[in-house]
Write a protein that holds these residues in place. Structure first.
Motif, PDB file in Angstrom:
ATOM      1  N   UNK A  18      63.379  88.377  47.636  1.00  0.00           N
ATOM      2  CA  UNK A  18      64.807  88.635  47.191  1.00  0.00           C
ATOM      3  C   UNK A  18      64.765  88.927  45.850  1.00  0.00           C
ATOM      4  N   UNK A  19      63.991  88.286  45.150  1.00  0.00           N
ATOM      5  CA  UNK A  19      64.072  88.495  43.671  1.00  0.00           C
ATOM      6  C   UNK A  19      63.378  89.837  43.238  1.00  0.00           C
ATOM      7  N   UNK A  20      62.218  90.103  43.885  1.00  0.00           N
ATOM      8  CA  UNK A  20      61.777  91.520  43.720  1.00  0.00           C
ATOM      9  C   UNK A  20      62.497  92.358  44.214  1.00  0.00           C
ATOM     10  N   UNK A  21      63.472  92.258  45.087  1.00  0.00           N
ATOM     11  CA  UNK A  21      64.429  93.296  45.426  1.00  0.00           C
ATOM     12  C   UNK A  21      65.640  93.488  44.774  1.00  0.00           C
ATOM     13  N   UNK A  22      65.853  92.686  43.738  1.00  0.00           N
ATOM     14  CA  UNK A  22      67.021  92.771  42.769  1.00  0.00           C
ATOM     15  C   UNK A  22      68.276  92.156  43.373  1.00  0.00           C
ATOM     16  N   UNK A  23      67.925  91.041  44.359  1.00  0.00           N
ATOM     17  CA  UNK A  23      69.045  90.353  45.187  1.00  0.00           C
ATOM     18  C   UNK A  23      68.615  88.752  44.862  1.00  0.00           C
ATOM     19  N   UNK A  24      69.264  87.806  45.721  1.00  0.00           N
ATOM     20  CA  UNK A  24      68.702  86.440  45.396  1.00  0.00           C
ATOM     21  C   UNK A  24      68.870  85.831  46.943  1.00  0.00           C
ATOM     22  N   UNK A  25      67.780  84.843  47.049  1.00  0.00           N
ATOM     23  CA  UNK A  25      67.717  84.226  48.244  1.00  0.00           C
ATOM     24  C   UNK A  25      68.162  82.770  48.263  1.00  0.00           C
ATOM     25  N   UNK A  58      73.907  89.809  38.814  1.00  0.00           N
ATOM     26  CA  UNK A  58      73.872  91.367  39.051  1.00  0.00           C
ATOM     27  C   UNK A  58      72.770  91.581  40.182  1.00  0.00           C
ATOM     28  N   UNK A  59      73.464  92.221  41.269  1.00  0.00           N
ATOM     29  CA  UNK A  59      72.582  92.435  42.408  1.00  0.00           C
ATOM     30  C   UNK A  59      72.522  93.838  42.646  1.00  0.00           C
ATOM     31  N   UNK A  95      60.455  92.319  51.377  1.00  0.00           N
ATOM     32  CA  UNK A  95      60.597  93.392  50.510  1.00  0.00           C
ATOM     33  C   UNK A  95      61.113  94.685  51.428  1.00  0.00           C
ATOM     34  N   UNK A  96      60.225  94.977  52.224  1.00  0.00           N
ATOM     35  CA  UNK A  96      60.301  96.208  53.006  1.00  0.00           C
ATOM     36  C   UNK A  96      61.612  96.280  53.898  1.00  0.00           C
ATOM     37  N   UNK A  97      61.965  94.947  54.435  1.00  0.00           N
ATOM     38  CA  UNK A  97      63.331  94.984  54.999  1.00  0.00           C
ATOM     39  C   UNK A  97      64.429  95.332  54.109  1.00  0.00           C
ATOM     40  N   UNK A  98      64.558  94.511  52.833  1.00  0.00           N
ATOM     41  CA  UNK A  98      65.580  94.852  51.849  1.00  0.00           C
ATOM     42  C   UNK A  98      65.590  96.417  51.526  1.00  0.00           C
ATOM     43  N   UNK A 109      76.160  95.745  42.504  1.00  0.00           N
ATOM     44  CA  UNK A 109      77.364  94.620  42.143  1.00  0.00           C
ATOM     45  C   UNK A 109      77.283  93.507  41.541  1.00  0.00           C
ATOM     46  N   UNK A 110      78.269  92.643  41.110  1.00  0.00           N
ATOM     47  CA  UNK A 110      78.008  91.317  40.363  1.00  0.00           C
ATOM     48  C   UNK A 110      78.853  90.500  41.294  1.00  0.00           C
ATOM     49  N   UNK A 111      78.092  89.500  41.928  1.00  0.00           N
ATOM     50  CA  UNK A 111      78.639  88.512  42.437  1.00  0.00           C
ATOM     51  C   UNK A 111      78.112  86.972  42.350  1.00  0.00           C
ATOM     52  N   UNK A 112      79.263  86.001  41.827  1.00  0.00           N
ATOM     53  CA  UNK A 112      78.920  84.826  41.367  1.00  0.00           C
ATOM     54  C   UNK A 112      78.157  84.770  40.076  1.00  0.00           C
TER      55      UNK A 112
END
Length: 340
Positions: free
Chosen positions: A110-117, A76-77, A307-310, A70-73
Protein backbone atom coordinates in the motif's frame (compact mmCIF):
# COMPACT_ATOMS: atom_id res chain seq x y z
CA UNK A 1 -2.71 -10.45 -12.15
CA UNK A 2 -3.85 -13.66 -13.83
CA UNK A 3 -0.71 -15.46 -12.62
CA UNK A 4 -1.10 -13.99 -9.12
CA UNK A 5 -4.70 -15.17 -8.92
CA UNK A 6 -3.77 -18.64 -10.13
CA UNK A 7 -1.07 -18.87 -7.46
CA UNK A 8 -3.52 -17.66 -4.80
CA UNK A 9 -6.09 -20.25 -5.93
CA UNK A 10 -3.48 -22.97 -5.47
CA UNK A 11 -2.37 -21.72 -2.04
CA UNK A 12 -5.90 -21.04 -0.74
CA UNK A 13 -7.44 -24.32 -1.87
CA UNK A 14 -10.18 -25.31 0.54
CA UNK A 15 -10.50 -21.75 1.89
CA UNK A 16 -11.12 -19.57 -1.17
CA UNK A 17 -11.76 -20.58 -4.77
CA UNK A 18 -10.56 -17.23 -6.11
CA UNK A 19 -13.60 -17.20 -8.38
CA UNK A 20 -13.57 -15.23 -11.62
CA UNK A 21 -16.40 -13.18 -10.10
CA UNK A 22 -16.00 -12.82 -6.32
CA UNK A 23 -19.69 -12.67 -5.45
CA UNK A 24 -20.09 -14.87 -2.37
CA UNK A 25 -22.10 -17.59 -4.09
CA UNK A 26 -19.60 -20.46 -4.11
CA UNK A 27 -18.42 -19.81 -0.55
CA UNK A 28 -21.77 -19.16 1.14
CA UNK A 29 -21.66 -20.05 4.82
CA UNK A 30 -17.91 -20.65 4.87
CA UNK A 31 -17.01 -18.73 8.03
CA UNK A 32 -14.20 -19.12 9.10
CA UNK A 33 -12.99 -18.83 5.55
CA UNK A 34 -13.55 -16.11 2.98
CA UNK A 35 -17.30 -16.55 2.59
CA UNK A 36 -20.36 -14.81 3.96
CA UNK A 37 -22.32 -15.84 7.04
CA UNK A 38 -25.06 -18.46 6.67
CA UNK A 39 -26.86 -17.79 3.35
CA UNK A 40 -24.25 -15.14 2.45
CA UNK A 41 -27.11 -12.77 1.59
CA UNK A 42 -25.20 -9.80 3.00
CA UNK A 43 -22.07 -10.62 0.97
CA UNK A 44 -24.16 -11.10 -2.18
CA UNK A 45 -26.16 -7.94 -1.49
CA UNK A 46 -22.92 -5.94 -1.46
CA UNK A 47 -22.13 -7.17 -4.97
CA UNK A 48 -25.68 -6.77 -6.28
CA UNK A 49 -26.15 -3.26 -4.88
CA UNK A 50 -23.04 -2.09 -6.74
CA UNK A 51 -24.01 -3.96 -9.92
CA UNK A 52 -27.34 -2.13 -10.02
CA UNK A 53 -25.57 1.23 -10.31
CA UNK A 54 -25.25 2.34 -13.94
CA UNK A 55 -22.89 5.04 -15.16
CA UNK A 56 -23.45 7.94 -17.55
CA UNK A 57 -20.85 7.83 -20.31
CA UNK A 58 -19.70 11.29 -21.38
CA UNK A 59 -17.01 12.01 -23.95
CA UNK A 60 -17.57 15.63 -25.00
CA UNK A 61 -15.09 17.10 -22.55
CA UNK A 62 -11.39 17.77 -22.00
CA UNK A 63 -10.76 15.32 -19.11
CA UNK A 64 -8.34 13.15 -21.07
CA UNK A 65 -5.70 12.93 -18.33
CA UNK A 66 -7.59 12.83 -15.02
CA UNK A 67 -6.01 13.18 -11.59
CA UNK A 68 -7.18 10.64 -8.99
CA UNK A 69 -5.14 11.97 -6.07
CA UNK A 70 -6.97 12.95 -2.90
CA UNK A 71 -6.51 13.70 0.80
CA UNK A 72 -8.35 11.59 3.37
CA UNK A 73 -7.80 11.70 7.15
CA UNK A 74 -4.79 13.91 6.50
CA UNK A 75 -3.13 11.34 4.22
CA UNK A 76 -2.21 12.39 0.70
CA UNK A 77 -3.22 9.37 -1.36
CA UNK A 78 -2.44 8.48 -4.98
CA UNK A 79 -6.07 7.39 -5.27
CA UNK A 80 -9.03 7.18 -2.84
CA UNK A 81 -8.33 3.60 -1.79
CA UNK A 82 -7.31 2.04 1.54
CA UNK A 83 -6.61 -1.63 2.24
CA UNK A 84 -9.22 -2.96 4.68
CA UNK A 85 -8.10 -4.51 7.98
CA UNK A 86 -8.01 -8.28 7.53
CA UNK A 87 -6.11 -10.76 9.66
CA UNK A 88 -6.10 -14.45 10.42
CA UNK A 89 -4.58 -15.80 7.21
CA UNK A 90 -3.92 -19.14 8.91
CA UNK A 91 -7.61 -19.97 9.41
CA UNK A 92 -9.31 -17.75 6.80
CA UNK A 93 -6.92 -18.17 3.86
CA UNK A 94 -5.22 -21.50 4.38
CA UNK A 95 -2.00 -20.43 6.08
CA UNK A 96 0.19 -20.82 3.00
CA UNK A 97 1.76 -17.47 3.82
CA UNK A 98 2.50 -16.41 7.36
CA UNK A 99 0.69 -13.62 9.18
CA UNK A 100 3.90 -11.58 9.10
CA UNK A 101 4.35 -12.05 5.34
CA UNK A 102 0.73 -11.13 4.74
CA UNK A 103 0.77 -7.96 6.88
CA UNK A 104 4.08 -6.86 5.36
CA UNK A 105 2.67 -7.35 1.86
CA UNK A 106 -0.46 -5.32 2.52
CA UNK A 107 1.13 -2.45 4.45
CA UNK A 108 4.31 -2.30 2.37
CA UNK A 109 2.47 -2.73 -0.92
CA UNK A 110 0.00 0.00 0.00
CA UNK A 111 2.77 2.42 0.92
CA UNK A 112 4.64 1.68 -2.32
CA UNK A 113 1.44 2.35 -4.29
CA UNK A 114 0.95 5.71 -2.61
CA UNK A 115 -2.01 4.67 -0.48
CA UNK A 116 -2.29 3.20 3.02
CA UNK A 117 -3.05 -0.21 4.47
CA UNK A 118 -4.91 -1.18 7.61
CA UNK A 119 -4.02 -4.14 9.81
CA UNK A 120 -6.36 -6.37 11.76
CA UNK A 121 -6.81 -7.78 15.20
CA UNK A 122 -8.06 -11.06 16.64
CA UNK A 123 -7.12 -14.33 18.26
CA UNK A 124 -4.36 -15.66 18.49
CA UNK A 125 -2.18 -12.67 19.48
CA UNK A 126 0.13 -13.07 16.47
CA UNK A 127 -2.57 -11.39 14.33
CA UNK A 128 -2.22 -7.95 15.90
CA UNK A 129 1.46 -8.49 16.64
CA UNK A 130 2.21 -9.09 12.95
CA UNK A 131 0.08 -6.14 11.91
CA UNK A 132 1.71 -3.76 14.37
CA UNK A 133 5.17 -4.95 13.32
CA UNK A 134 4.34 -4.20 9.68
CA UNK A 135 3.27 -0.65 10.59
CA UNK A 136 6.52 -0.14 12.51
CA UNK A 137 8.51 -1.49 9.55
CA UNK A 138 6.82 1.12 7.35
CA UNK A 139 7.55 4.03 9.69
CA UNK A 140 4.02 4.29 11.06
CA UNK A 141 2.41 4.37 7.62
CA UNK A 142 -0.46 2.05 8.44
CA UNK A 143 -3.69 2.04 10.42
CA UNK A 144 -4.17 -0.51 13.23
CA UNK A 145 -7.76 -1.60 13.82
CA UNK A 146 -8.72 -2.89 17.25
CA UNK A 147 -11.81 -5.02 17.86
CA UNK A 148 -14.46 -3.93 20.40
CA UNK A 149 -13.15 -6.19 23.17
CA UNK A 150 -14.77 -6.39 26.56
CA UNK A 151 -12.77 -5.54 29.68
CA UNK A 152 -9.24 -4.18 29.75
CA UNK A 153 -8.07 -5.82 26.53
CA UNK A 154 -9.38 -3.07 24.27
CA UNK A 155 -7.48 -0.21 25.89
CA UNK A 156 -4.39 -2.35 26.31
CA UNK A 157 -4.32 -3.05 22.57
CA UNK A 158 -4.77 0.63 21.72
CA UNK A 159 -1.79 1.40 23.94
CA UNK A 160 0.28 -1.24 22.17
CA UNK A 161 -0.79 0.02 18.74
CA UNK A 162 0.21 3.54 19.75
CA UNK A 163 3.83 2.39 19.89
CA UNK A 164 3.80 1.72 16.12
CA UNK A 165 4.04 5.44 15.42
CA UNK A 166 0.74 5.48 13.51
CA UNK A 167 -1.34 8.67 13.35
CA UNK A 168 -4.75 7.01 12.98
CA UNK A 169 -6.50 4.20 14.84
CA UNK A 170 -9.62 2.29 13.92
CA UNK A 171 -12.22 0.13 15.59
CA UNK A 172 -14.24 -2.40 13.59
CA UNK A 173 -17.27 -2.27 15.85
CA UNK A 174 -19.00 -4.44 13.23
CA UNK A 175 -16.88 -7.30 14.61
CA UNK A 176 -19.12 -7.29 17.70
CA UNK A 177 -21.04 -10.17 16.15
CA UNK A 178 -18.09 -12.56 15.91
CA UNK A 179 -19.32 -15.27 18.25
CA UNK A 180 -16.21 -17.33 17.54
CA UNK A 181 -14.21 -14.89 19.67
CA UNK A 182 -16.60 -15.29 22.59
CA UNK A 183 -16.29 -19.06 22.23
CA UNK A 184 -12.54 -18.61 22.54
CA UNK A 185 -13.05 -16.77 25.82
CA UNK A 186 -12.23 -13.40 24.25
CA UNK A 187 -15.62 -11.69 23.92
CA UNK A 188 -16.36 -8.62 21.83
CA UNK A 189 -19.47 -6.49 22.18
CA UNK A 190 -21.23 -3.34 20.92
CA UNK A 191 -20.07 -0.06 22.45
CA UNK A 192 -22.29 2.69 23.83
CA UNK A 193 -21.86 6.25 22.56
CA UNK A 194 -20.29 7.23 25.88
CA UNK A 195 -17.78 4.37 25.74
CA UNK A 196 -16.82 5.43 22.23
CA UNK A 197 -16.52 9.08 23.18
CA UNK A 198 -14.18 8.22 26.04
CA UNK A 199 -12.00 6.17 23.71
CA UNK A 200 -12.01 8.77 20.94
CA UNK A 201 -11.12 11.52 23.40
CA UNK A 202 -8.14 9.43 24.50
CA UNK A 203 -7.00 8.95 20.89
CA UNK A 204 -7.39 12.67 20.24
CA UNK A 205 -5.27 13.34 23.32
CA UNK A 206 -2.57 11.36 21.54
CA UNK A 207 -2.93 13.81 18.62
CA UNK A 208 -4.24 10.97 16.47
CA UNK A 209 -7.43 10.30 14.52
CA UNK A 210 -10.13 7.67 14.93
CA UNK A 211 -12.07 5.61 12.37
CA UNK A 212 -15.30 3.87 13.36
CA UNK A 213 -16.03 0.93 11.05
CA UNK A 214 -19.42 -0.74 10.85
CA UNK A 215 -21.91 2.09 10.26
CA UNK A 216 -24.95 1.07 8.21
CA UNK A 217 -27.64 3.64 9.13
CA UNK A 218 -27.89 7.45 9.06
CA UNK A 219 -28.77 7.64 12.76
CA UNK A 220 -25.59 5.81 13.80
CA UNK A 221 -23.59 7.95 11.37
CA UNK A 222 -24.89 11.01 13.25
CA UNK A 223 -23.93 9.36 16.55
CA UNK A 224 -20.42 8.85 15.18
CA UNK A 225 -20.22 12.59 14.54
CA UNK A 226 -21.50 13.33 18.04
CA UNK A 227 -18.88 11.15 19.74
CA UNK A 228 -16.08 12.77 17.73
CA UNK A 229 -15.08 10.14 15.16
CA UNK A 230 -12.89 11.53 12.38
CA UNK A 231 -14.16 8.99 9.86
CA UNK A 232 -16.65 6.18 9.51
CA UNK A 233 -16.64 3.10 7.33
CA UNK A 234 -20.00 2.10 5.91
CA UNK A 235 -19.57 -1.65 6.28
CA UNK A 236 -21.41 -4.86 7.10
CA UNK A 237 -18.08 -6.62 7.79
CA UNK A 238 -18.04 -8.17 4.34
CA UNK A 239 -21.29 -10.01 5.08
CA UNK A 240 -19.55 -12.08 7.74
CA UNK A 241 -21.45 -11.14 10.92
CA UNK A 242 -25.17 -10.59 10.15
CA UNK A 243 -27.14 -12.26 7.40
CA UNK A 244 -29.67 -10.32 5.29
CA UNK A 245 -28.28 -6.80 5.63
CA UNK A 246 -28.55 -4.50 2.60
CA UNK A 247 -25.53 -3.90 0.42
CA UNK A 248 -23.32 -1.01 1.48
CA UNK A 249 -23.87 0.81 -1.82
CA UNK A 250 -27.60 0.84 -1.06
CA UNK A 251 -27.23 2.56 2.32
CA UNK A 252 -24.29 4.83 1.48
CA UNK A 253 -26.32 7.72 -0.06
CA UNK A 254 -28.50 8.03 3.04
CA UNK A 255 -25.47 8.00 5.32
CA UNK A 256 -23.68 10.56 3.15
CA UNK A 257 -26.70 12.84 3.13
CA UNK A 258 -26.79 12.72 6.93
CA UNK A 259 -23.13 13.45 7.71
CA UNK A 260 -21.23 14.54 4.59
CA UNK A 261 -18.76 17.29 5.42
CA UNK A 262 -18.79 16.47 9.13
CA UNK A 263 -16.30 13.59 8.94
CA UNK A 264 -14.65 11.47 6.26
CA UNK A 265 -16.88 8.77 4.81
CA UNK A 266 -15.27 5.47 3.79
CA UNK A 267 -17.08 2.40 2.49
CA UNK A 268 -16.26 -1.23 1.79
CA UNK A 269 -18.20 -4.22 0.52
CA UNK A 270 -18.02 -5.78 -2.95
CA UNK A 271 -15.56 -3.30 -4.48
CA UNK A 272 -13.61 -5.20 -7.11
CA UNK A 273 -12.43 -2.76 -9.79
CA UNK A 274 -11.94 0.89 -10.62
CA UNK A 275 -15.48 1.38 -11.85
CA UNK A 276 -16.72 0.18 -8.45
CA UNK A 277 -14.48 2.75 -6.77
CA UNK A 278 -15.96 5.48 -8.96
CA UNK A 279 -19.51 4.33 -8.17
CA UNK A 280 -18.91 4.50 -4.42
CA UNK A 281 -17.42 7.99 -4.70
CA UNK A 282 -20.42 9.14 -6.73
CA UNK A 283 -22.73 7.72 -4.05
CA UNK A 284 -21.08 9.86 -1.39
CA UNK A 285 -17.86 8.21 -0.18
CA UNK A 286 -14.61 10.12 0.21
CA UNK A 287 -12.61 6.91 -0.24
CA UNK A 288 -13.12 3.15 -0.30
CA UNK A 289 -11.69 0.22 1.61
CA UNK A 290 -10.95 -2.99 -0.28
CA UNK A 291 -10.63 -6.35 1.44
CA UNK A 292 -10.85 -9.68 -0.36
CA UNK A 293 -9.15 -8.66 -3.66
CA UNK A 294 -6.14 -7.29 -1.78
CA UNK A 295 -6.03 -10.45 0.35
CA UNK A 296 -5.95 -12.60 -2.79
CA UNK A 297 -3.21 -10.43 -4.28
CA UNK A 298 -1.16 -10.63 -1.07
CA UNK A 299 -1.42 -14.41 -0.82
CA UNK A 300 -0.76 -14.91 -4.53
CA UNK A 301 2.11 -12.48 -4.92
CA UNK A 302 3.01 -10.92 -1.55
CA UNK A 303 3.98 -7.24 -1.86
CA UNK A 304 4.50 -7.50 -5.61
CA UNK A 305 1.00 -8.91 -5.95
CA UNK A 306 -0.50 -6.08 -3.89
CA UNK A 307 1.34 -3.45 -5.93
CA UNK A 308 0.18 -5.02 -9.19
CA UNK A 309 -3.43 -5.09 -7.98
CA UNK A 310 -3.26 -1.40 -7.06
CA UNK A 311 -1.72 -0.55 -10.44
CA UNK A 312 -4.52 -2.40 -12.22
CA UNK A 313 -7.15 -0.74 -10.04
CA UNK A 314 -5.71 2.73 -10.64
CA UNK A 315 -5.72 2.19 -14.39
CA UNK A 316 -9.35 1.13 -14.27
CA UNK A 317 -10.31 4.13 -12.14
CA UNK A 318 -8.58 6.57 -14.46
CA UNK A 319 -10.30 4.99 -17.46
CA UNK A 320 -13.68 5.29 -15.74
CA UNK A 321 -12.95 8.94 -14.93
CA UNK A 322 -12.14 9.67 -18.58
CA UNK A 323 -15.34 7.98 -19.75
CA UNK A 324 -17.51 9.89 -17.27
CA UNK A 325 -15.90 13.28 -17.80
CA UNK A 326 -14.32 13.43 -14.34
CA UNK A 327 -11.05 15.37 -14.31
CA UNK A 328 -10.57 15.15 -10.55
CA UNK A 329 -11.98 13.15 -7.66
CA UNK A 330 -14.15 16.16 -6.78
CA UNK A 331 -15.85 15.80 -10.18
CA UNK A 332 -17.12 12.32 -9.28
CA UNK A 333 -20.58 13.29 -8.09
CA UNK A 334 -24.09 11.83 -8.55
CA UNK A 335 -24.02 13.30 -12.07
CA UNK A 336 -22.06 10.23 -13.22
CA UNK A 337 -24.89 7.88 -12.12
CA UNK A 338 -27.65 6.98 -14.55
CA UNK A 339 -31.09 7.45 -12.99
CA UNK A 340 -33.34 6.60 -15.93
Amino acid sequence: MKEIKEKARELMKGFCRVCKVCDGKACAGEVPGMGGLNTAASFKNNIEALAQIRLNMRLLHAASEPDCRCTVLGYDLAMPVIAAPIGGVSFNMGGAVSEEEYADAVVGGSKAAGVIGCVGDGVPPFIHEAGNAAVVKNDGHGIPFIKPWEGDEMLEKFEVARKTGCSTFGMDVDAAGLITLRQMGRPVSPKSPQELKNLIDLVHDWDAKFILKGIMTPDEAKLAVEVGADAIVVSNHGGRVLDHTPGTAAVLPGVAQAVSGKLDILVDGGIRDGADVLKMLALGADAVMIGRPISVAAVGGLQDGVEKYYATLKGQLLQAMVLTGSQTIADITPRVIFNG
